[in-house]
Design a protein around this motif. Structure first.
Motif, mmCIF file in Angstrom:
data_model
loop_
_atom_site.group_PDB
_atom_site.id
_atom_site.type_symbol
_atom_site.label_atom_id
_atom_site.label_comp_id
_atom_site.label_asym_id
_atom_site.label_seq_id
_atom_site.Cartn_x
_atom_site.Cartn_y
_atom_site.Cartn_z
ATOM 1 N N PRO A 268 0.824 -1.231 0.000
ATOM 2 C CA PRO A 268 0.000 0.000 0.000
ATOM 3 C C PRO A 268 0.855 1.278 0.000
ATOM 4 C CG PRO A 268 -0.265 -1.232 2.057
ATOM 5 C CD PRO A 268 0.498 -2.108 1.123
ATOM 6 N N ALA A 269 1.995 1.252 0.697
ATOM 7 C CA ALA A 269 2.849 2.445 0.750
ATOM 8 C C ALA A 269 3.368 2.790 -0.642
ATOM 9 C CB ALA A 269 4.016 2.210 1.712
ATOM 10 N N ILE A 270 3.881 1.768 -1.345
ATOM 11 C CA ILE A 270 4.440 2.020 -2.676
ATOM 12 C C ILE A 270 3.357 2.490 -3.647
ATOM 13 C CG2 ILE A 270 5.534 0.900 -4.687
ATOM 14 C CD1 ILE A 270 7.510 1.385 -2.466
ATOM 15 N N VAL A 271 2.160 1.892 -3.539
ATOM 16 C CA VAL A 271 1.073 2.308 -4.430
ATOM 17 C C VAL A 271 0.729 3.778 -4.201
ATOM 18 C CG1 VAL A 271 -1.398 2.000 -4.918
ATOM 19 C CG2 VAL A 271 0.114 -0.001 -4.767
ATOM 20 N N LEU A 272 0.538 4.127 -2.904
ATOM 21 C CA LEU A 272 0.175 5.519 -2.596
ATOM 22 C C LEU A 272 1.262 6.504 -3.024
ATOM 23 C CD1 LEU A 272 -1.544 5.010 0.830
ATOM 24 C CD2 LEU A 272 -2.355 6.589 -0.941
#
Lengths: 297, 361
Positions: A268-272
């Motif tokens: 989720p961090a990389i996507v955001l």
């Protein structure tokens, strides 16, 4: 002597990749040469690490061990945050470097040369990425040294995810840095003034850092700050790094269970951060295209 | 958009061809209003005009920094819009404000320019040494230019514009803000470059500079060329040197009296004789030789001369002669055509100092 022949022999121009390399080399040389940048690179993470661990170490150490395990020291907890702080400092300097180039006339000098337009910015971006990777490595080493000194030589596990984790840390830092570098470039091009750009950047930089999971676990923050932390990119950058350092799913602002272990934090961090990179990077690219274009309207 | 041209410019004997060039900024300012120009290879050509006349805007369209909003420009045989990269490879450009990287040494600045223009690695070291020698910076080659004087910085700047031995070099107000000694020194370099066959295109606010360097020049005003000729031909339109006299207790009567005496003294009969705030001013080819005779004539007529100055014609005088108005907007901001995009006027050189130097020369 035939001036024309000589001129044509000498003025060949370069391929795109050579232009990128020439630009990259200049920015790295400037970074090494500039005393204040070297100072920032080596000393500020050191000071940050020492100050924070000395001031908050005792206070936060217990709860952090409760949260993340008995072998997790506050230094290990804090190191990812200092990496992010350092990356953001480099990103701020990226924008001010661009303004300096415009003020000194170097920007125009390069525009009037046969250097490819895209290479001017790609070369600079790569130089910044290299600096960020280098400084992140320094912070990692510093953190280890502090642990070593603090524990009398028996550090125990430092980066739980091993060599792959180290590479992962660099990858996350670079994905994280892009949005803030783009932001710094946008501020630079909008203000066109080093002082007001610096004020804007630091005014954003510090509130972002403190309203995130950077220095203390989210649960320590007042509730309204916990809300801010949920939408704060710093939280995601720090948590992704921390997941790699601690080998645990540490993302607490949103609850993702679709993956396993640390991936519940990292994905989720990389996507955001990736979405933010594309949006801000796109705006920066449009503005950069505009300043380097020869069209008056 | 940018394409490599396959045709070589060797067949082209004109350095710059401009036809009906216009530049209108987004805010509606008409900085350049239809310039036609043809500059042959090897010439030293100048744009002479006050601040805001459109000099910098025009030069920026020639060096591909700004696309003309009307008309067309060909530089070294390449179109500035469709073949801009070929134009860039074939020209050198020195901006109005000194453009060097003060974090790199003098040598590194030239080296970076060599790399940027693609000077082959095998030729680089020799080229850098040659250029450092040309601009007399060998002794300080490995120092950072932060402590250099204005003249030294300019010399480094010009060296970086010459790395690829361009056939054509643009110099935008190359000596503005420099002291007379530094200026004379730069002029020597420019002449040396020009002697080697390089075409020079420069802009200047100072007639002395245009006079010193240019084979031909255009007087530019409000974005238009009002006259194009050799410096001597342009100056002859002024009618020679300017003799300025200050009359004691100068009233309108005194001045009219002095004007009459000057006209009747014979030698100045056909000259322009103006009254000024403090006395009279005469433009004459004989100003230097016959000035003292006029002093005697004025004394005999009962007038006391307290100030006496013979000077070369200035930009003001040429403007007066060509445009019929002395209202040269040297410092006025009424025209925003000369927008400087890099800075908001922080280190702008003031022209008064140099104007004074011209008188001293």
């Amino acid at each position: 002597m035939s001036t024309t022949d000589t001129a044509e022999r000498l003025a060949a121009g370069n391929s795109f990749s050579v232009d990128v390399w020439v630009t990259l080399k200049r920015w790295l040389k400037k970074a090494v040469r500039n005393a204040s940048i070297v100072f920032e690179a080596l000393l500020s993470p050191f000071i940050f690490l020492i100050l924070f661990t000395q001031v908050f170490g005792k206070l936060a150490g217990g709860p952090i061990q409760d949260l993340f395990g008995a072998d997790i020291n506050y230094i290990t907890f804090l190191t990812p945050a200092i990496i992010i702080v350092t990356a953001m400092t480099v990103a701020i300097q990226s924008g001010t470097g661009l303004i300096q180039d415009m003020d000194s006339g170097m920007f125009e000098k390069i525009l009037v040369s046969p250097t490819h337009r895209g290479a001017i910015f790609l070369g600079k971006a790569l130089a910044d990425v290299l600096r960020i990777a280098f400084q992140s490595a320094i912070v990692l080493v510093l953190g280890y040294l502090l642990l070593w000194i603090g524990s009398g030589g028996s550090v125990g596990p430092y980066i739980q995810t091993g060599l792959g984790g180290v590479l992962g840390i660099f990858a996350v830092v670079i994905v994280y840095s892009l949005w803030f570098t783009a932001f710094s470039i946008i501020i630079a091009l909008v203000t066109q003034d080093i002082e007001s750009a610096s004020i804007w950047m630091y005014m954003t930089h510090y509130p972002l850092l403190f309203s995130s999971s950077a220095f203390l676990p989210i649960s320590f923050l007042p509730e309204w700050m916990q809300v801010l932390a949920t939408v704060n990119p710093v939280t995601y950058g720090v948590d992704a790094l921390r997941a790699l350092m601690l080998g645990q799913d540490v993302l607490s602002v949103i609850n993702v269970t679709a993956f396993s272990g640390i991936w519940n934090t990292i994905v989720p961090a990389i996507v955001l951060l990736g979405v933010l990179d594309i949006v801000l990077g796109g705006i920066a690219a449009v503005l950069l295209h505009r300043v380097s274009s020869s069209q008056v309207d | 958009m940018v394409t490599e041209s396959t045709e070589t410019p060797t067949t082209c004997t004109t350095a710059i061809t401009a036809s009906n060039v216009e530049l209108t900024y987004a805010d509606g300012t008409h900085a350049v209003r239809g310039i036609d120009l043809e500059i042959p290879r090897g010439e030293c050509f100048g744009f002479l005009g006050p601040n805001g006349a459109g000099k910098t805007s025009a030069i920026k369209t020639f060096v591909t920094l700004l696309e003309p909003t009307g008309g067309s420009v060909t530089v070294n045989g390449y179109d500035v819009v469709t073949d801009s990269r070929a134009v860039r490879s074939s020209i050198g450009y020195m901006a109005q404000e000194t453009s060097i990287d003060t974090e790199l040494t003098a040598r590194e600045n030239i080296q970076f320019a060599c790399e940027m223009y693609g000077v082959p690695r095998s030729k680089r070291a020799e080229r850098i040494d040659d250029l450092l020698a040309l601009v007399d910076l060998v002794d300080v080659a490995d120092k950072q230019p932060s402590d250099f004087s204005g003249g030294m910085k300019k010399r480094l700047d010009i060296a970086t514009a010459l790395v690829h031995e361009p056939q054509l070099v643009f110099l935008d107000e190359p000596t503005t803000g420099l002291d007379p000694r530094a200026r004379n020194r730069l002029w020597e370099y420019f002449r040396a470059i020009n002697r080697q066959g390089t075409t020079l295109f420069l802009t200047t606010q100072y007639l002395a500079e245009a006079d010193e360097l240019c084979d031909r020049l255009s007087v530019i005003q409000d974005g238009k060329l009002v006259a194009t000729d050799s410096p001597d031909a342009l100056k002859s339109q002024v009618g020679g040197d300017i003799l300025e006299l200050t009359i004691e207790g100068s009233t309108a009567d005194h001045r009219a009296h002095a004007q009459r005496v000057a006209r009747e003294s014979g030698v100045f009969a056909d000259c322009t004789i103006e009254t000024t705030d403090e006395g009279i001013a005469i433009a004459s080819e004989h100003a230097r030789r016959e000035g003292t005779d006029l002093l005697v004539a004025l004394r005999d007529a009962g007038l006391t001369v307290t100030g006496f100055d013979v000077r070369s014609p200035t930009l003001d005088d040429v403007f007066l002669a060509i445009t019929g108005t002395r209202d040269v907007p040297v410092n006025s901001q009424t025209q925003s055509g000369n927008i400087d995009e890099r800075s908001s006027g922080n280190s702008r050189a003031q022209p008064e100092a140099l104007a004074q130097d011209e008188v001293d020369r």
